[in-house]
Design a protein around this motif. Structure first.
Motif: not given
Length: 146
Positions: A56-57, A66-74
């Motif tokens: 999903x990522x 900072x490290x950000x993880x992007x999914x379709x929703x959040x």
């Protein structure tokens, strides 16, 4: 490509066998997709910790240490550094496209040549990512694009 499925009630554990003369980019993508089906990573949002399915990522980004993880929703935050996530996820179809971004190759919708040998990638969620020229050739090779 020929696909065969053998259904046998006596088989206790499923097995996937790929027969080929050599590894092609298409087979590598199939393998990456199979590997990500059960992999999860931990990420935080507000005060909660989530187990995210790697499938999903869409992409990972480092901004202001900072490290950000992007999914379709959040959008989530990871305690790991971008290079640590990259090392963990490389075998699951992720590829570094700049000093601050790693994308999942299966979410690429289109590629467009940009100035200075860079590439503009449009992802399935409509997000556009610039691939720096340092990583552009490697991305094209990974995707089998000329």
């Amino acid at each position: 490509m020929k696909i065969s499925i053998n259904i046998d009630a006596d088989i206790s554990d499923a097995e996937i066998l790929i027969s080929c003369s050599h590894l092609t980019p298409e087979i590598e993508r199939i393998l990456a997709t199979l590997r990500i089906l059960e992999k999860q990573i931990m990420a935080k949002k507000e005060d909660e910790t989530y187990l995210l399915e790697v499938s999903k990522v869409i992409y990972l980004e480092s901004v202001d240490r900072k490290t950000y993880v992007y999914t379709a929703e959040e959008v989530y935050e990871s305690n790991l550094k971008l290079y640590e996530l990259e090392q963990q996820l490389e075998k699951y179809g992720f590829f570094r496209v700049s000093k601050s971004c790693v994308i999942q190759l299966r979410y690429i919708r289109s590629l467009k040549a940009d100035i200075n040998r860079r590439i503009r990638v449009t992802l399935e969620n409509g997000e556009q990512i610039i691939v720096s020229r340092q990583y552009a050739e490697g991305l094209k090779q990974k995707l089998g694009v000329r």
